[in-house]
Every structure is written in structure tokens, then in C-alpha cells.
Design a protein around this motif. Structure first.
Motif, mmCIF file in Angstrom:
data_model
loop_
_atom_site.group_PDB
_atom_site.id
_atom_site.type_symbol
_atom_site.label_atom_id
_atom_site.label_comp_id
_atom_site.label_asym_id
_atom_site.label_seq_id
_atom_site.Cartn_x
_atom_site.Cartn_y
_atom_site.Cartn_z
ATOM 1 N N PHE A 1 0.835 -1.202 0.000
ATOM 2 C CA PHE A 1 0.000 0.000 0.000
ATOM 3 C C PHE A 1 0.872 1.255 0.000
ATOM 4 O O PHE A 1 0.544 2.255 -0.659
ATOM 5 C CB PHE A 1 -0.919 0.017 1.217
ATOM 6 N N ILE A 2 1.968 1.213 0.720
ATOM 7 C CA ILE A 2 2.881 2.353 0.760
ATOM 8 C C ILE A 2 3.547 2.546 -0.601
ATOM 9 O O ILE A 2 3.647 3.664 -1.113
ATOM 10 C CB ILE A 2 3.944 2.162 1.849
ATOM 11 N N LYS A 3 3.992 1.453 -1.200
ATOM 12 C CA LYS A 3 4.725 1.528 -2.461
ATOM 13 C C LYS A 3 3.827 1.910 -3.633
ATOM 14 O O LYS A 3 4.187 2.773 -4.448
ATOM 15 C CB LYS A 3 5.384 0.175 -2.750
ATOM 16 N N ASN A 4 2.651 1.292 -3.724
ATOM 17 C CA ASN A 4 1.811 1.453 -4.915
ATOM 18 C C ASN A 4 0.549 2.282 -4.695
ATOM 19 O O ASN A 4 -0.142 2.618 -5.655
ATOM 20 C CB ASN A 4 1.408 0.077 -5.455
ATOM 21 N N MET B 1 4.893 16.361 20.249
ATOM 22 C CA MET B 1 4.739 16.716 18.835
ATOM 23 C C MET B 1 5.907 16.187 17.995
ATOM 24 O O MET B 1 5.720 15.807 16.834
ATOM 25 C CB MET B 1 4.596 18.228 18.683
ATOM 26 N N GLU B 2 7.090 16.155 18.578
ATOM 27 C CA GLU B 2 8.228 15.560 17.869
ATOM 28 C C GLU B 2 7.984 14.077 17.616
ATOM 29 O O GLU B 2 8.350 13.534 16.568
ATOM 30 C CB GLU B 2 9.514 15.771 18.669
ATOM 31 N N ALA B 3 7.350 13.410 18.585
ATOM 32 C CA ALA B 3 7.036 11.989 18.415
ATOM 33 C C ALA B 3 6.001 11.776 17.322
ATOM 34 O O ALA B 3 5.996 10.735 16.653
ATOM 35 C CB ALA B 3 6.527 11.404 19.734
ATOM 36 N N TYR B 4 5.119 12.744 17.106
ATOM 37 C CA TYR B 4 4.130 12.647 16.031
ATOM 38 C C TYR B 4 4.810 12.549 14.663
ATOM 39 O O TYR B 4 4.224 12.021 13.720
ATOM 40 C CB TYR B 4 3.223 13.882 16.021
ATOM 41 N N SER B 5 6.028 13.063 14.579
ATOM 42 C CA SER B 5 6.727 13.092 13.288
ATOM 43 C C SER B 5 8.067 12.371 13.364
ATOM 44 O O SER B 5 9.028 12.758 12.698
ATOM 45 C CB SER B 5 6.944 14.545 12.834
ATOM 46 N N ASP B 6 8.136 11.331 14.161
ATOM 47 C CA ASP B 6 9.379 10.576 14.350
ATOM 48 C C ASP B 6 9.702 9.784 13.075
ATOM 49 O O ASP B 6 8.904 8.949 12.637
ATOM 50 C CB ASP B 6 9.210 9.610 15.525
ATOM 51 N N LEU C 1 11.433 7.330 12.712
ATOM 52 C CA LEU C 1 11.453 5.897 12.995
ATOM 53 C C LEU C 1 10.161 5.226 12.536
ATOM 54 O O LEU C 1 10.164 4.055 12.161
ATOM 55 C CB LEU C 1 11.662 5.673 14.497
ATOM 56 N N TYR C 2 9.068 5.983 12.565
ATOM 57 C CA TYR C 2 7.762 5.438 12.184
ATOM 58 C C TYR C 2 7.281 6.036 10.861
ATOM 59 O O TYR C 2 6.085 6.142 10.623
ATOM 60 C CB TYR C 2 6.744 5.703 13.299
ATOM 61 N N GLU C 3 8.224 6.392 10.016
ATOM 62 C CA GLU C 3 7.887 7.049 8.752
ATOM 63 C C GLU C 3 6.990 6.183 7.883
ATOM 64 O O GLU C 3 6.044 6.684 7.254
ATOM 65 C CB GLU C 3 9.173 7.413 8.002
ATOM 66 N N ASN C 4 7.265 4.887 7.829
ATOM 67 C CA ASN C 4 6.430 4.009 7.012
ATOM 68 C C ASN C 4 4.995 3.951 7.524
ATOM 69 O O ASN C 4 4.041 3.897 6.735
ATOM 70 C CB ASN C 4 7.029 2.594 6.944
ATOM 71 N N ASP C 5 4.838 3.956 8.839
ATOM 72 C CA ASP C 5 3.492 3.977 9.404
ATOM 73 C C ASP C 5 2.759 5.248 8.980
ATOM 74 O O ASP C 5 1.571 5.208 8.645
ATOM 75 C CB ASP C 5 3.546 3.894 10.928
ATOM 76 N N MET D 1 4.182 16.124 3.740
ATOM 77 C CA MET D 1 5.563 16.309 3.288
ATOM 78 C C MET D 1 6.157 14.985 2.805
ATOM 79 O O MET D 1 6.923 14.953 1.842
ATOM 80 C CB MET D 1 6.421 16.888 4.417
ATOM 81 N N LEU D 2 5.801 13.884 3.460
ATOM 82 C CA LEU D 2 6.295 12.581 3.025
ATOM 83 C C LEU D 2 5.787 12.241 1.630
ATOM 84 O O LEU D 2 6.547 11.788 0.762
ATOM 85 C CB LEU D 2 5.841 11.491 4.008
ATOM 86 N N LEU D 3 4.489 12.455 1.403
ATOM 87 C CA LEU D 3 3.885 12.070 0.132
ATOM 88 C C LEU D 3 4.255 13.027 -0.993
ATOM 89 O O LEU D 3 4.313 12.621 -2.160
ATOM 90 C CB LEU D 3 2.361 11.998 0.264
ATOM 91 N N ARG D 4 4.488 14.300 -0.661
ATOM 92 C CA ARG D 4 4.744 15.307 -1.697
ATOM 93 C C ARG D 4 6.227 15.601 -1.867
ATOM 94 O O ARG D 4 6.588 16.528 -2.583
ATOM 95 C CB ARG D 4 4.016 16.595 -1.328
ATOM 96 N N ARG D 5 7.067 14.807 -1.228
ATOM 97 C CA ARG D 5 8.502 15.111 -1.220
ATOM 98 C C ARG D 5 9.072 15.267 -2.624
ATOM 99 O O ARG D 5 9.900 16.158 -2.875
ATOM 100 C CB ARG D 5 9.258 14.021 -0.466
ATOM 101 N N ASP D 6 8.652 14.444 -3.557
ATOM 102 C CA ASP D 6 9.206 14.497 -4.905
ATOM 103 C C ASP D 6 8.511 15.524 -5.801
ATOM 104 O O ASP D 6 8.939 15.743 -6.929
ATOM 105 C CB ASP D 6 9.098 13.110 -5.573
#
Length: 217
Positions: free
Chosen positions: A24-27, A97-102, A104-108, A181-186
Motif C-alpha cells: 500500500f505504501i509503495k503502490n 509533537m516531535e514523536a508525532y513526526s518521528d 522511525l515510524y515514517e512508514n506507518d 511532506m512525506l507524500l509530496r517530497r518528490d
């Protein structure tokens, strides 16, 4: 014999969830079908459907696993805030709030963004909120409101806005921004890609500054 069968079932369920989350993350949700997940897990579609009746059912199961994992982290920080581990409540909320954007859990966070993006508007199932409420504790949101109220009492957080409004804003602003930001990075046009990781900390600082009491309050 029975316990062994249960163990195998849970192991298979975990395998499906882990592989499906990655797909789901990849495609994306729209381009990932149950047949793709079945193939990736090495099982027939009939076997997969014995575990999850459709793509939404599977996606929802992953969402619960992901949110439970993140809530466990949040509750640990919240407990520290409640026991005065940080200089004041506002400083503790900064850590939360920093933990909200950790990272380490980027894939989640990528998965949640994909799920939220696909199941939005008219696609949101009618039972979604009630079902999620039954499976996940609502203690985090209510506890966060209580903590903000404590911060107002101690003088580290402004009092001219209700604690519940501040809590809901904090609980949504940082993770929503971080996931975008994760989804629109590119494809983000406003700033260079290398600078994108600096944006969420800027947002957190703006929010923390906005929580400060003004001289009038």
C-alpha cells in the motif's frame, strides 16, 4: 494442537499485514489489489479472503496495528508529562509533537496518509468512526485535553482558547503536515527536497510559540 493452529493463524495474519502495508505504501491504495497482496504473500486469493473480506477490511486492520503502535509511544511521553519529567507542560507537548513526526515510524505515517487519502469523502464507510472507537482507546485525545488544561493552570499555556480546541489542533496539525511532506517530497514546488525535513520542526516551533500565554492572559 489447538494452540499451534492459533499461533500459525496469528503468524499468517501478521505476515499479511506486514506485506500488505508495504504494498500500500509503495503502490498506493488505488493501485494495490487483493490479488497483488495474495501473490506477494504466496497464498491464494481464497486463503487471503478467509482472513480479510476485502481491501478495506485489510487496510483497516493495518490501520489499527499502526495506530496502536504509535499510541503506545505517545502514552509513554504523556506519562512523563504528567509526572513533571519536563520543565513545564508546554515543553512536554513539544516532545510529544516531535514523536508525532518521528522518522522511525515514517512508514506507518506513509500508510496512514495513503489510507486517509483513499478513504476520504464519500469513500469513508459509515461505520468507520464507531468501529475505530471500539478498537482503540480514546484516552490519548482526552488525556491530551486534560494535560493542556494543566498547562493552562500552571501558566505555561495560553488560556484564551479552550483546552480541547488546542489539544485537537496539536493532535492533527503536526502528523497531517508531516504526512503531506512525506507524500509530496518528490513534487513539492515551494522548497528544495533537501530542505523538506526541516519544515515539520519549524511547524512545531510555531505551534509551541503559539501556545505561550500573551501578556494579556
Amino acid at each position: 494442537m489447538t494452540s499451534r493452529m492459533v499461533h500459525q493463524t496469528e503468524a499468517t495474519r501478521d505476515k499479511i499485514i506486514n506485506i500488505a502495508e508495504a504494498l500500500f505504501i509503495k503502490n498506493g491504495f488505488a493501485d494495490t489489489q487483493m490479488k497483488d497482496i495474495a501473490a506477494a504473500t504466496g497464498m491464494s486469493r481464497n486463503t487471503l479472503y478467509r482472513y480479510y473480506q476485502d481491501k478495506y477490511d485489510l487496510g483497516f486492520a493495518i490501520l489499527v496495528v499502526v495506530l496502536t503502535r504509535k499510541i503506545d509511544v505517545y502514552e509513554g511521553i504523556i506519562e512523563k508529562i504528567k509526572t513533571n519529567h519536563y520543565p513545564n507542560i508546554r515543553a512536554g507537548l513539544g516532545v510529544l509533537m516531535e514523536a508525532y513526526s518521528d522518522p522511525l515510524y515514517e512508514n506507518d505515517d506513509r500508510f496512514i496518509a495513503e489510507f486517509d487519502g483513499y478513504y476520504a469523502g464519500s469513500r469513508i464507510p459509515a461505520e468507520f468512526r464507531d468501529k475505530l472507537t471500539q478498537l482503540l482507546p480514546d484516552s490519548v485525545s482526552q488525556t491530551l485535553t486534560n494535560i493542556v488544561a494543566l498547562g493552562q493552570s500552571e501558566g505555561s499555556i495560553r488560556t484564551d482558547i479552550p483546552a480541547a480546541y488546542l489539544a485537537v489542533t496539536l493532535f492533527n496539525a503536526v502528523p497531517t503536515f508531516f504526512r503531506r511532506m512525506l507524500l509530496r517530497r518528490d513534487a513539492l514546488m515551494e522548497i528544495e527536497q533537501d530542505d523538506i525535513p526541516q519544515l515539520t520542526p519549524v511547524l512545531i516551533q510555531l505551534l509551541l510559540d503559539g501556545l505561550k500565554p500573551s501578556p494579556q492572559t
